[in-house]
Write a protein that holds these residues in place. Sequence first.
Motif, short mmCIF file in Angstrom:
data_model
loop_
_atom_site.label_atom_id
_atom_site.label_comp_id
_atom_site.label_asym_id
_atom_site.label_seq_id
_atom_site.Cartn_x
_atom_site.Cartn_y
_atom_site.Cartn_z
N VAL A 1 -14.51 4.85 -8.38
CA VAL A 1 -13.11 4.45 -8.56
C VAL A 1 -12.56 5.07 -9.84
N PHE A 2 -11.64 6.02 -9.67
CA PHE A 2 -10.90 6.58 -10.80
C PHE A 2 -9.72 5.67 -11.09
N PRO B 1 -5.30 3.92 -3.46
CA PRO B 1 -6.68 4.36 -3.22
C PRO B 1 -7.18 5.25 -4.34
N SER B 2 -8.48 5.22 -4.60
CA SER B 2 -9.09 6.12 -5.56
C SER B 2 -9.40 7.45 -4.90
N VAL B 3 -9.36 8.52 -5.69
CA VAL B 3 -9.72 9.85 -5.18
C VAL B 3 -11.23 10.08 -5.24
N GLY B 4 -11.97 9.11 -5.77
CA GLY B 4 -13.42 9.24 -5.84
C GLY B 4 -14.07 8.87 -4.53
N VAL C 1 -8.35 0.64 -5.55
CA VAL C 1 -9.59 0.30 -4.84
C VAL C 1 -10.24 1.59 -4.37
N SER C 2 -11.50 1.51 -4.00
CA SER C 2 -12.17 2.71 -3.51
C SER C 2 -11.44 3.26 -2.29
N MET D 1 0.87 -1.18 0.00
CA MET D 1 0.00 0.00 0.00
C MET D 1 0.91 1.23 0.00
N THR D 2 0.86 2.00 -1.06
CA THR D 2 1.88 3.03 -1.29
C THR D 2 1.52 4.40 -0.77
N GLN D 3 0.28 4.60 -0.32
CA GLN D 3 -0.15 5.95 0.04
C GLN D 3 -0.80 5.98 1.42
#
Length: 351
Positions: free
Chosen positions: A85-86, A77-80, A102-103, A11-13
Motif C-alpha cells: 500500500v502506497f 486504490p494503491s498502485v502497489g 486500500v490495497s 470510490m473515485t477510481q
Amino acid sequence: MGTSLKGAIVMTQPAMTSFVRKDRPQPSDPNYEPNSAAYATSVGNRPPRPGEETPQQRTQRLTTALKTAGAGVIVKPSVGEHGTVFVTGRDGGPGAVPSITVSGEQYNILLRYLQQNIPVKLRVNVQSKFYDEDGGNAYNVIAELPGTDPALRDEVVMIGGHLDSWHTGVGATDNADGVTTVMEAMRILKTIGARPRRTIRVALWAGEEQGLLGSKAWVTEHLAGDANKAARDTFDVYFNIDNGTGSIYGWYLQNKDEVRPIFDSWLEPLKAIGARRNVIEPVGSTDHLSFIDTGVPGFNPIQDYGNYDIRTHHTNMDTADRVDLENTKQAAVVMATFAYQAANLDRKLPR
C-alpha cells in the motif's frame, strides 16, 4: 454531484490494473541507458503544457467537489501489488473529506461486487490526532566537526539525510537508513581523530516528505539572499543521501563536468568495498535541491533500487526488515570519505 453523495463512501477510481511492477534502472550498471532512471524523480517529470491540468490539480478539483457534496469518506486504490500500500498526499486542511487508501486487490473486489449489483457494506473508522501543542513545528538536528585550518575552518562541507517518513511503515529505507549513514559517517570521523581543514557539518532534516521543508527553511535562513552572501561564499558542498537504500555505488553529478575527475578520483579506492561509478546526469526529489536552488553545489548518491520503487518507497512494507546493515556500513564509509576529501581539498568544489 448532488445530495446523493452526502455521507457516502466514495470510490473515485476505476479498477486498478496498472500496478507498479518495475524499479528504476541502476545507473551504475555498465549497460545503463543514460537518464533512464530520472522517471522516478522530479527530474523526469514532464512539465504540463499550457492550460493542461496536472494530476495533482485533478485530484484537488475532485476532492473539493466531494467536500462540497458532503461525501463521508474517499476510498482510493494503491498502485502497489501483492498488498503493498502506497500512501502519499497532502493534508487537506480543516474539514477535508477523510481519505483512505486500500490495497489495489481489495479495492478491485469491492468494485466487482458493485458492478454485479451485489450490495456492499463498508465500515470505515478513521482516527487521527494533530500534534498542535508546539504550533505544528518540526525540527532539524545539526552537529559539526570543527575545521582545523585557520584559513579554511570557516568553510563548510555538509552531509545530511531526512528524518520523516510516511505513516504506513516506519520509513526504514526512506530515510532511516540514510540518517543512520550520515550519523555513522560522523562517528567514524570522530573516532579516528580526523582533523579536517574545513568544518564538516551534519544535518538531519524534518519535513522532507512534505516538500523539502526542513532543508528549505535552513537554507533560507543561513544561505539564501543578500544577507547570507558571506555564508554562501564560504559554503563548499552538500552531500545528501536519499532515493534508494543500502550501499553507495557512486554519485549523480548534476551535469557538472568540472567535478567528474575529482569525484572519480575519490571513488576509485572505494571500489574495493563495492563502489562502482559516478554518472553525469542529475537526480531530483530530495534535499540537495534546496542547496542547488540557492547556488551552492549539492549531490545525492546512486544506491540500490531493487524492490525500492515497487515495494518499500512510501509503503507499508518500509520496515527494518528491508535494511541490510552491512550495506549501510559501506554507505557510511563512502559518505565519510567524500566529506573528508572535500574538507581537505586545496580549493572549494567548482560552483
